[in-house]
Design a protein around this motif. Structure first.
Motif, PDB file in Angstrom:
ATOM      1  N   PRO B  40      18.860 -26.050 -37.121  1.00  0.00           N
ATOM      2  CA  PRO B  40      17.888 -24.859 -36.893  1.00  0.00           C
ATOM      3  C   PRO B  40      17.841 -24.391 -35.621  1.00  0.00           C
ATOM      4  CG  PRO B  40      16.646 -26.868 -37.364  1.00  0.00           C
ATOM      5  CD  PRO B  40      18.063 -27.190 -37.005  1.00  0.00           C
ATOM      6  N   GLY B  41      17.519 -23.009 -35.506  1.00  0.00           N
ATOM      7  CA  GLY B  41      16.993 -22.467 -34.040  1.00  0.00           C
ATOM      8  C   GLY B  41      18.352 -22.085 -33.257  1.00  0.00           C
ATOM      9  N   ILE B 970       8.097 -32.703 -31.085  1.00  0.00           N
ATOM     10  CA  ILE B 970       8.195 -31.085 -31.371  1.00  0.00           C
ATOM     11  C   ILE B 970       7.897 -31.321 -33.027  1.00  0.00           C
ATOM     12  CG2 ILE B 970       9.801 -29.426 -32.021  1.00  0.00           C
ATOM     13  CD1 ILE B 970      11.634 -30.393 -29.489  1.00  0.00           C
ATOM     14  N   ILE B 971       6.965 -30.482 -33.174  1.00  0.00           N
ATOM     15  CA  ILE B 971       6.477 -30.569 -34.566  1.00  0.00           C
ATOM     16  C   ILE B 971       7.672 -29.923 -35.475  1.00  0.00           C
ATOM     17  CG2 ILE B 971       4.475 -29.772 -36.221  1.00  0.00           C
ATOM     18  CD1 ILE B 971       2.913 -30.556 -34.166  1.00  0.00           C
ATOM     19  N   PRO B 972       7.949 -30.630 -36.502  1.00  0.00           N
ATOM     20  CA  PRO B 972       9.087 -30.096 -37.394  1.00  0.00           C
ATOM     21  C   PRO B 972       8.956 -28.598 -37.820  1.00  0.00           C
ATOM     22  CG  PRO B 972       8.215 -32.074 -38.431  1.00  0.00           C
ATOM     23  CD  PRO B 972       7.206 -32.021 -37.154  1.00  0.00           C
ATOM     24  N   GLN B 973      10.022 -27.692 -37.476  1.00  0.00           N
ATOM     25  CA  GLN B 973       9.775 -26.403 -37.861  1.00  0.00           C
ATOM     26  C   GLN B 973       9.580 -26.175 -39.173  1.00  0.00           C
ATOM     27  OE1 GLN B 973      13.746 -25.181 -36.024  1.00  0.00           O
ATOM     28  NE2 GLN B 973      12.534 -24.036 -34.508  1.00  0.00           N
ATOM     29  N   THR B 974       9.803 -26.697 -40.080  1.00  0.00           N
ATOM     30  CA  THR B 974       9.168 -26.672 -41.585  1.00  0.00           C
ATOM     31  C   THR B 974       7.994 -26.421 -41.639  1.00  0.00           C
ATOM     32  OG1 THR B 974       9.406 -28.861 -41.703  1.00  0.00           O
ATOM     33  CG2 THR B 974      11.275 -27.815 -42.654  1.00  0.00           C
ATOM     34  N   ILE B 975       7.161 -27.093 -40.839  1.00  0.00           N
ATOM     35  CA  ILE B 975       5.721 -26.831 -40.811  1.00  0.00           C
ATOM     36  C   ILE B 975       5.264 -25.802 -39.950  1.00  0.00           C
ATOM     37  CG2 ILE B 975       3.479 -27.840 -40.214  1.00  0.00           C
ATOM     38  CD1 ILE B 975       5.102 -30.679 -40.420  1.00  0.00           C
ATOM     39  N   THR B 976       5.876 -25.587 -38.810  1.00  0.00           N
ATOM     40  CA  THR B 976       5.197 -24.542 -37.618  1.00  0.00           C
ATOM     41  C   THR B 976       5.841 -23.127 -38.160  1.00  0.00           C
ATOM     42  OG1 THR B 976       7.394 -24.888 -36.331  1.00  0.00           O
ATOM     43  CG2 THR B 976       5.345 -25.919 -35.567  1.00  0.00           C
ATOM     44  N   LYS B 977       7.047 -23.257 -38.711  1.00  0.00           N
ATOM     45  CA  LYS B 977       7.383 -21.894 -39.091  1.00  0.00           C
ATOM     46  C   LYS B 977       6.780 -21.187 -39.976  1.00  0.00           C
ATOM     47  CE  LYS B 977      11.520 -21.088 -37.497  1.00  0.00           C
ATOM     48  NZ  LYS B 977      12.278 -19.923 -37.088  1.00  0.00           N
ATOM     49  N   LYS B 978       5.842 -22.210 -40.945  1.00  0.00           N
ATOM     50  CA  LYS B 978       4.748 -21.488 -42.004  1.00  0.00           C
ATOM     51  C   LYS B 978       3.851 -20.579 -41.295  1.00  0.00           C
ATOM     52  CE  LYS B 978       5.984 -24.683 -45.415  1.00  0.00           C
ATOM     53  NZ  LYS B 978       5.376 -26.428 -45.868  1.00  0.00           N
ATOM     54  N   VAL B 979       3.486 -21.004 -40.154  1.00  0.00           N
ATOM     55  CA  VAL B 979       2.380 -20.255 -39.470  1.00  0.00           C
ATOM     56  C   VAL B 979       3.184 -19.425 -38.382  1.00  0.00           C
ATOM     57  CG1 VAL B 979       0.361 -21.726 -39.830  1.00  0.00           C
ATOM     58  CG2 VAL B 979       2.020 -22.272 -37.989  1.00  0.00           C
ATOM     59  N   GLY B 980       4.377 -19.085 -38.532  1.00  0.00           N
ATOM     60  CA  GLY B 980       5.016 -18.339 -37.755  1.00  0.00           C
ATOM     61  C   GLY B 980       5.267 -18.638 -36.189  1.00  0.00           C
ATOM     62  N   ILE B 981       5.347 -19.830 -36.205  1.00  0.00           N
ATOM     63  CA  ILE B 981       5.474 -20.461 -34.876  1.00  0.00           C
ATOM     64  C   ILE B 981       7.133 -21.026 -34.781  1.00  0.00           C
ATOM     65  CG2 ILE B 981       5.023 -22.188 -33.119  1.00  0.00           C
ATOM     66  CD1 ILE B 981       1.938 -21.900 -34.368  1.00  0.00           C
ATOM     67  N   ASN B 982       7.579 -20.475 -33.857  1.00  0.00           N
ATOM     68  CA  ASN B 982       9.122 -20.862 -34.013  1.00  0.00           C
ATOM     69  C   ASN B 982       9.228 -22.547 -33.431  1.00  0.00           C
ATOM     70  OD1 ASN B 982      11.821 -20.738 -34.127  1.00  0.00           O
ATOM     71  ND2 ASN B 982      12.206 -19.440 -32.396  1.00  0.00           N
ATOM     72  N   GLN B 983       8.476 -22.929 -32.563  1.00  0.00           N
ATOM     73  CA  GLN B 983       8.589 -24.325 -31.887  1.00  0.00           C
ATOM     74  C   GLN B 983       7.190 -24.648 -31.147  1.00  0.00           C
ATOM     75  OE1 GLN B 983      10.282 -25.730 -28.380  1.00  0.00           O
ATOM     76  NE2 GLN B 983      12.002 -26.666 -29.784  1.00  0.00           N
ATOM     77  N   ILE B1022       0.903 -28.499 -24.244  1.00  0.00           N
ATOM     78  CA  ILE B1022       1.330 -27.835 -25.530  1.00  0.00           C
ATOM     79  C   ILE B1022       2.071 -26.773 -25.238  1.00  0.00           C
ATOM     80  CG2 ILE B1022       0.707 -26.773 -27.528  1.00  0.00           C
ATOM     81  CD1 ILE B1022      -1.871 -28.347 -27.679  1.00  0.00           C
ATOM     82  N   THR B1023       3.354 -26.700 -25.825  1.00  0.00           N
ATOM     83  CA  THR B1023       4.165 -25.577 -25.688  1.00  0.00           C
ATOM     84  C   THR B1023       4.389 -24.788 -26.847  1.00  0.00           C
ATOM     85  OG1 THR B1023       5.307 -26.577 -23.740  1.00  0.00           O
ATOM     86  CG2 THR B1023       6.264 -24.844 -24.521  1.00  0.00           C
ATOM     87  N   LEU B1024       4.375 -23.588 -26.854  1.00  0.00           N
ATOM     88  CA  LEU B1024       4.268 -22.897 -28.230  1.00  0.00           C
ATOM     89  C   LEU B1024       5.490 -21.753 -27.950  1.00  0.00           C
ATOM     90  CD1 LEU B1024       0.996 -22.486 -29.946  1.00  0.00           C
ATOM     91  CD2 LEU B1024       2.477 -20.517 -29.760  1.00  0.00           C
ATOM     92  N   THR B1025       6.345 -21.802 -28.788  1.00  0.00           N
ATOM     93  CA  THR B1025       7.303 -20.585 -28.547  1.00  0.00           C
ATOM     94  C   THR B1025       7.156 -19.843 -29.784  1.00  0.00           C
ATOM     95  OG1 THR B1025       8.526 -22.163 -27.478  1.00  0.00           O
ATOM     96  CG2 THR B1025       9.677 -20.241 -28.111  1.00  0.00           C
ATOM     97  N   LEU B1026       7.363 -18.432 -29.628  1.00  0.00           N
ATOM     98  CA  LEU B1026       7.178 -17.637 -30.744  1.00  0.00           C
ATOM     99  C   LEU B1026       8.398 -16.877 -31.029  1.00  0.00           C
ATOM    100  CD1 LEU B1026       3.700 -16.003 -30.314  1.00  0.00           C
ATOM    101  CD2 LEU B1026       4.154 -17.686 -31.962  1.00  0.00           C
TER     102      LEU B1026
END
Lengths: 567, 1026
Positions: B40-41, B970-983, B1022-1026
């Protein structure tokens, strides 16, 4: 935009850059003036001379701890207890100013301004060079005489061996004669403080006095004393003719600007030209300083009584210590209960209380913080107008040569050539000014008559007259009288305690309450003893100096010595 | 975060977030790695456009309106980028291969970049993501141990104080610091330290002279090349980082216990006033020792925020970032703050013309409590203030019933730190770089580039010196050590002596102008590239310092409130200007990526030297041979994938000397008081050296790069450097009756050489665990060939044939433990004139004034104690593993073989005025004759010779430390994508966690215990990528 245009703009820009580039490197030094401007401008040359003055003029002294005059919080110095080594006195060896004076002599000719101006500048420079050499010669005996500006590429020629002491003295005297010939009798108001004829003559008298004294003249060559007498007579006459004399109030010599006592001196002006007097104050008013020049009991005892007789501590008790002494005692010493008068105390409306408390808490707690190892403080000449916080910005002057010295130098020389009446008269004058009563026969308490006794009287007189003026150590050394220190064994102070309340009010009269105090004598340096070795009459050259210049020989008396300072 | 900066960022992000689209057919596909797991990504972009997407959590992508002649580009971090022509296919299964270490990386080198495979100099590289996690407040510190041949001396932990960086070995006794080049602009180290690690793409370090020589007259110390981040084509990526750290000193020293202290002090010979009486001792036992430092210390913390956005399309690429850092120090009112904003924009004006604009501005401030008069408030590293607080274990507390206790003498330093004013130093920098790059259409491969950089930095320092109100309390005991709670007086502290407010303004402005012509073309197997550069630099600096003493009514930090008396006011100022002009040229030639040959030359002119000596020429030549590409090699040796041999020679310079030494200078001095006025004085001029010029270094480098067994890479270098024309004083060759501070001249010689080794291995286990091991090791040593010394000096003082950092001192022969030991000493044996006594140290008699032992110990008996004042061996080891989004990395750093002298603020002696350090418990006394340390003695005593530099105080300072341990998840994207966070990445990092060293009293990296300590740091980010 068309490609062609862009290209041509680019090329144009680049070619412009390359053409202009070399000019970028034509910069000016914005931090100093152009050397070409200096030597043709009398103001600039005078400013250059002023820098030499700044570097050479001795600062306000606090050297009491270098002799028996005073104690400090640190113990006896190595040179007083016999543990000095060849690096102990390395700081007297300094040719930086000498090079700059020689540099001035080499460049001053180039200027197109009047010769009279040059003459006065050169005259002062001669004096300053003599001053610098004498500082070394009195320490080491003969040193290399460098009278021109050397170039670094002169190779072994730079390794100048030590000149004989006699050659050095001759050069110093020659420089002083040149100074005397070139400097004016006196200066206008704007230049007061520069070296005039009186100062040059007085210093020549001092130089010759040293050279005739036992340190340099153990065989007591009478011709040297004759010379000394003549030079000092000349100085004395010039000083009197120039309006100099003993200033009436001893204490105020340091507080009345440019009074007639001053001959060679350095003045200060806040905020930029100042000296550091922090250590003269009680620790409570200052920061992180160990304290200097706490008068030793030995010095305190040396001040005569007002009637001219000696103070006898074995007979007199503590209560008489501050009673009926001569003016110099009060001018020089601050003691428990005295009106010291420094700003910190004045602001608090207090006298100086230097006792220790015992057993009970003391509401006047401060007394304990006003603590000197000897329980005395130096009073002489210190700048009382500044408080502890500003005491590194003090402005009281250093009067390195004052009239009393010229007089006593003259008198001491007179005694050595048998003119004892002139010698005694000088002593009387000094004592009279100190407030000592003439007494029967107007002898001011002096009982000496023989040459030896008068010499001893001079030793005692100079100890108290010049206390804290950075003279004591050099005088005793000049007289070859280290025994005066060694026989003391220790330096001493008082330890004053007060057992019970009431504690003195801030301005209570010590004469009324002295019985409440108890004192005993303490050794201020613990168990350390004076043990000054004879070889200290001439200092050794430092390790580094010997290593740098293979042609230098060590002073006799020291390891690997080979230079006789008495030649 | 600074709200304004945030707002600006968001606005800018909106402006730049547009993309252009065009096209024909729809394509779809799946991207996997070579194990078949979906990726993914992965970024999928139509080459040459901004059209693109990223793969979803199943590795699937789809794009519409794609022309058949388009090429799709698949890229993912850590994977080799793949390009596929669309053609007639509508569906693609793409397998991305993992990148073999280093192969396709592009590395910045001087005035350009090169593929890592083609690098033929010794160039080290650190990628940005390696630095981001490090909580260091300056970049220099973050580089420690990251690559071979780079030494970072972190000798203090004070916020905002940068660490020294040395590349390879000191090549001269003068400082030859590395040159810092940021996006092609030569700037000083402070710019480098102010950069935010989040703004950096990568850092290259040019270690060998051939690579560095392109920077000519200032490159002997190596070159640090920094490239800041750029945008890349694709959707905007917004990244937000936040981290929080707290710190703990790596070491603290302990004192004796109350009973021990009293016993120890009372047993020492010395004046009575130092002794504790019975009441005082009892009181101390009851209350314990008050550590004054405890009243002002605080847990140091660092907070970092970074927000950036990058992206771009065919025409414009952008990177915009804003950073904030807040580092609170170990003491109250001590810290460092930094804000910065950067915008890097690249625009293709037409097919051939590209314009870039890099803009950055920042503000940083170091704030410290005022250290006061004694402790020199200019002293940034707080060594005195901190040391004082540290070494002030006391029998009473700094506050009684909330009132600060007057401790006389020093006042009360705890109160001073809290309320005694401040010292604040700030910088405000603005840096703009514009450049145009034009590909000349008529000549393929030819382009010209012009750039102009303007850098300005305003420095402001404000010092406020304020007295504090202190209370006197009843005291009891013979030494007044018992302080009761009854107040008997109140007053202002004696320190600072004078209350004042001062302000310093410094204004530095410089520009660098470059014109560059590039030529880059392949002719079949032959590759040629070349460039010529013209560079011009000018700098002007001026400052002004205003000082007002005393305050009229209220003591507050306003000039308005200060005394109006002119005597209380003073000011000074100065200015200087300097310039440089350089011409640079370089040609690279390679054949079939097998044979490489490069040559470069630079000519520099500088205002630091006299007109006839200001130009210098610095050539370099290097060559390499990739044997592994030869058929005889390829066909026979299969376990080696790549083998490259390199060698180079280069000449570099060091111009780190003050300006104008070639000219006689008369400064204006202090006035002298004659008559009733201050008359001016002219300071003595220097002795000019007309022919003053650069120090020069000739260096050779031999390197080998190997990749074996697919994943093991090894790079080794051997280098030699011969530095000559070193500027040095020749003073000691002449007697001081010469009387001048002699001019320095170019005469010295120092040789240095070293070895560097870097090894990397990456592997993967069956369960999908990736791991890597990277090690680096360096050896570097120098040897003085020619340096002035006094002709008669003993061998210990002859620097020739020794490294620049050797240690000299007395050689101890132990503690004199018994009467028998004392009797054994020769008759007349003294140490610096003092008779040794029981419990004191004795020393070896080596020589005397006549060159033979004389039974007396003094400076003639000093010998070389160690040749290694700095570590000859250093190394770093990284162990890391990644598994399903979890990464763990440990980084060890070590330095070996160096010796240090012990220092403390009590002067290597037991402090009888205060409470001595714990180690003095084991000091000699008649009851403890086998003690480790000599006897106690009072300050000022003759026995102080025991504190002189000697091997008794020399310690082995080698250490290994766990410099960094970090855990990433890295929190699995399956979770983060749900709140619109890429990574969403969570990071935990610890630095300086463990230290192994034989030396226990303080951190072996510190200069002395009194220095502000090196910190252990714990960070969560914490690093947050949109």
């Amino acid at each position: 935009m068309k490609t062609k245009h862009i290209l041509s703009i680019f090329m144009l820009t680049i070619s412009m850059l390359i053409v202009s580039c070399e000019q970028v490197l034509d910069k000016e030094n914005l931090e100093s003036i152009n050397p070409g401007l200096v030597w043709n401008d009398p103001v600039a040359v005078n400013a250059f001379l002023n820098q030499i003055y700044l570097a050479v003029l001795p600062d306000f002294p606090h050297e009491g701890g270098y002799s028996d005059e005073a104690v400090g919080r640190s113990q006896l110095l190595p040179q007083l207890k016999g543990t000095a080594n060849i690096d102990t006195w390395k700081n007297y060896w300094n040719y930086v100013n000498i090079r700059q004076i020689n540099f001035l002599f080499e460049n001053i000719g180039a200027g197109t301004y009047e010769n009279e101006t040059k003459k006065v500048i050169k005259g002062q420079a001669y004096f300053l060079r003599a001053w610098e050499y004498f500082k070394m010669v009195k320490a080491y005996g003969g040193v290399p005489l460098v009278l021109k500006v050397q170039n670094a590429d002169e190779g072994d020629a730079l390794n100048i061996p030590r000149n004989k002491t006699s050659e050095c003295i001759a050069q110093i005297v020659a420089d002083l004669d040149s100074a005397i010939a070139n400097v004016p009798e006196s200066y206008g108001d704007a230049d007061l403080g520069r070296i005039d004829k009186i100062a040059a003559k007085a210093f020549k008298g001092r130089v010759l006095l040293y050279y005739a004294s036992p340190q340099f003249n153990p065989s007591n060559d009478a011709a040297r004393w004759q010379n000394t007498y003549k030079a000092n007579k000349d100085a004395l006459d010039a000083a009197l003719a120039g309006g100099k004399g003993l200033y009436e109030n001893f204490k105020d010599i340091w507080y009345v600007d440019l009074n007639k006592e001053w001959i060679f001196y350095k003045r200060y002006k806040a905020p930029s030209v100042v000296n550091d007097q922090m250590g003269f104050r009680p620790a409570i008013y200052i920061v992180n300083d160990f304290g200097w020049d706490w008068p030793s009991l030995d010095l305190v005892n040396a001040f005569p009584l007002k009637d001219g007789s000696a103070y006898n501590p074995t007979v007199a008790g503590y209560d008489t210590l501050w009673r009926n002494r001569d003016d110099r005692f009060y001018a020089s010493i601050a003691y428990n209960g005295s009106d010291f008068g420094i700003k910190d105390l004045v602001d608090r409306n207090k006298y100086l209380w230097t006792y220790h408390q015992e057993d009970k808490p003391d509401p006047n707690q401060e007394a304990m913080q006003i603590w000197s190892v000897s329980s005395f403080y130096r009073n002489k000449g210190i700048d009382k107008s500044v408080d502890g916080g500003n005491s590194r910005k003090a402005t009281s002057p250093n009067i390195d040569i004052r009239f009393a010295e010229v007089l006593l130098n003259f008198g001491e020389a007179a005694n050595e050539i048998g003119k004892s009446s002139e010698a005694l008269d000088a002593l009387y004058q000094v004592r009279a000014r100190a407030g000592i009563l003439p007494g029967a026969g107007s002898k001011y308490g002096i009982t000496a008559a023989s040459k030896d006794d008068i010499r001893n009287a001079y030793i005692k007189e100079r100890q108290v007259e010049f206390a804290f003026e950075d003279k004591r150590w050099w005088d005793v050394r000049r007289w070859r009288r280290f025994d005066l220190f060694n026989s003391l064994v220790n330096r001493h102070g008082l330890f004053i305690t007060k057992k019970n309340p009431p504690f003195p009010e801030a301005k209570e009269d010590i004469n009324l309450i002295y019985k409440q105090f108890v004192s005993h004598i303490v050794k201020t340096d613990g168990e350390e003893k004076f043990n000054i070795l004879d070889k200290y009459y001439f200092y050794p050259l430092s390790k580094e100096e010997l290593e740098r210049n293979p042609n230098l020989k060590q002073t006799n008396g020291w390891d690997a010595g080979g230079f006789d300072p008495l030649n | 975060m600074n709200n304004n900066a945030l707002f600006v960022l968001i606005c800018l992000m909106m402006i730049f977030s547009f993309t252009g689209v065009s096209a024909q057919k729809a394509v779809t596909g799946k991207v996997t790695d070579n194990s078949g797991a979906s990726l993914p990504g992965v970024s999928v972009v139509v080459k040459g456009t901004t059209t693109g997407t990223i793969t979803n959590e199943k590795g699937i992508f789809s794009l519409s309106n794609i022309p058949e002649n388009a090429t799709l580009q698949f890229s993912f971090v850590g994977m080799t980028t793949q390009e596929i022509l669309v053609g007639s296919k509508n569906s693609f299964n793409v397998v991305l291969a993992e990148q073999i270490i280093g192969v396709e990386e592009v590395v910045a080198i001087g005035y350009g970049s090169q593929k890592k495979v083609d690098i033929i100099g010794a160039v080290g590289r650190v990628k940005a993501e390696k630095l981001e996690a490090i909580p260091a407040t300056n970049l220099s510190e973050a580089l420690a141990g990251r690559m071979s041949g780079v030494f970072v001396d972190q000798s203090s932990g004070v916020p905002g104080i940068s660490s020294n960086l040395i590349i390879r070995s000191a090549s001269s006794w003068n400082d030859s610091p590395p040159l810092y080049v940021i996006d092609g602009v030569v700037l000083d180290k402070s710019y480098f330290d102010r950069l935010s690690s989040y703004d950096i793409e990568d850092i290259s370090i040019l270690k060998d002279a051939a690579s560095a020589s392109i920077y000519g007259s200032r490159a002997t110390g190596g070159v640090v090349l920094v490239t800041t981040k750029k945008g890349s084509v694709g959707k905007p990526v917004i990244t937000y980082d936040v981290s929080y750290s707290f710190q703990k000193p790596t070491s603290t020293m302990e004192t004796l216990t109350p009973e021990e202290a009293v016993k120890f002090i009372n047993s020492a010979p010395g004046p009575d006033y130092l002794k504790w009486d019975a009441d005082e001792a009892a009181s101390l036992k009851k209350t314990g020792i008050y550590h004054w430092l405890d009243y002002v210390d605080q847990t140091p913390t660092t907070v970092k925020h970074s927000l950036n956005v990058s992206g771009g399309n065919k025409n414009v690429k952008y990177f915009l970032g804003g950073n904030y850092l807040d580092n609170k120090g170990f003491l109250q009112n001590l810290g460092y703050k930094k804000y910065s904003v950067r915008g890097n924009v690249e625009a293709n004006i037409n097919d051939n013309l590209t314009a870039t604009l890099n803009f950055s501005t920042g503000y940083d401030q170091k704030y410290q409590p005022n250290q006061g008069y004694i402790y020199d408030d200019q002293n940034d590293d707080l060594v005195n203030l901190y040391g004082w607080l540290y070494s002030w274990p006391s029998s009473f507390p700094p506050y009684i019933n909330g009132k600060p206790v007057n401790d006389h003498w020093n006042g009360n330093y705890v109160e001073r730190v809290k309320n005694g004013g401040y010292n604040r130093k700030s910088n405000q920098n603005t840096d703009v770089l514009v450049s145009l790059n034009y590909k000349i259409p008529v000549v393929p491969g030819l382009s010209v580039k012009g750039s102009y950089s303007l850098n300005s930095n305003l420095t402001n320092q404000r010092i406020f010196d304020k007295k504090t109100t202190l209370y006197d309390f009843y005291r009891l005991g013979s030494g007044s050590r018992i302080v009761t709670d009854s107040i008997i007086g109140v007053g202002l502290s004696p320190d600072p002596q004078i209350q004042k407010l001062s302000n310093y303004y410094g204004n530095s402005k410089s520009y660098q102008l470059n014109g560059q012509i590039n030529y880059n073309r392949d002719f079949g197997q032959h590759h040629v590239d070349a460039f010529a550069v013209y560079e011009q630099y000018e700098n002007t600096f001026d400052n002004i310092y205003v000082n007002h003493n005393n305050f009229s009514i209220v003591v507050t930090d306003q000039f308005n409130a200060t005394s109006k008396d002119p005597v209380d006011q003073s000011s000074t100022g100065k200015q200087y200007e300097e310039a440089r002009v350089s011409y640079v040229g370089k040609v690279n030639y390679s054949y079939a990526s097998r044979y490489y040959l490069s040559a470069s030359i630079r000519r520099d002119g500088s205002t630091k030297f006299g007109p006839d000596y200001r130009w210098g020429t610095f050539p370099a030549i290097y060559g390499a041979w990739r044997i592994s590409d030869e058929s005889f090699f390829k066909d026979n040796i299969t376990f080696i994938q790549s083998l490259k041999l390199r060698t180079s020679y280069g000449l570099t310079g060091n111009d780190n000397v003050g300006g104008w030494l070639w000219q006689e200078q008369y400064g204006f001095g202090r006035g002298i008081y004659f008559g009733n006025s201050l008359q001016p004085s002219l300071q003595y001029p220097n002795i000019p050296v007309a022919n003053l010029t650069w120090e020069k270094s000739k260096s050779y480098n031999y390197g080998i790069d190997v990749v074996v067994l697919n994943n093991l890479s090894i790079a080794a270098e051997y280098w030699t450097r011969n530095t000559y024309d070193i500027l040095g004083p020749v003073e000691k060759l002449l007697p001081s009756s010469f009387g001048g501070s002699l001019p320095s001249s170019n005469y010295g010689k120092v040789d240095s050489h070293g070895l560097e080794l870097e090894i990397g291995y990456e592997g993967k286990t069956a369960i999908g665990l990736n791991y890597h091991i990277r090690g680096n090791f360096s050896y570097a040593i120098n040897n003085v060939i020619k340096k002035d010394y006094a002709v008669g000096a003993s061998d210990a003082y002859n620097p020739n044939g020794k490294p620049t950092n050797y240690i000299v001192g007395l050689v101890n022969t132990g503690i004199i433990r018994t009467k028998a030991d004392l009797d054994k000493l020769p008759a007349g044996y003294t140490v610096y004139g003092v008779d040794p006594s029981l419990g004191s140290l004795s020393f070896k008699d080596i020589s005397g004034p006549t060159g033979i032992p004389d039974g007396k110990i003094d400076d003639y008996d000093k010998d070389v104690l160690s040749m290694n004042g700095i570590a000859p061996y250093t190394g770093g080891l990284t162990l890391g593993a990644t598994w399903k989004g979890i990464s763990l990395e440990a980084f060890f750093q070590g330095s070996f073989g160096q010796k240090k002298l012990y220092y403390d603020l009590q002067g290597r002696q037991a402090d009888l005025y205060d409470i001595p350090w714990k180690h003095w418990k084991d000091s000699w006394s008649p009851e403890n004759i086998n003690a480790k340390y000599p006897r106690a003695y009072e300050p000022g005593n003759d026995l102080s010779f025991m504190n002189y530099d000697s091997d008794f105080w020399l310690f082995e300072a080698s250490y290994v430390r766990l410099k960094q341990l970090s855990l990433d998840y890295i929190i699995p994207q399956t979770i983060t994508k749900k709140v619109g966070i890429n990574q969403l990445r969570i990071n935990l990092t610890g630095t300086n966690l463990l230290t192994w060293s034989k030396w226990k009293l303080y951190d072996p990296q510190l200069r002395s215990y009194a220095t502000y300590p090196i910190m252990k740091t714990f960070t969560m980010g914490i690093t947050l990528t949109l």
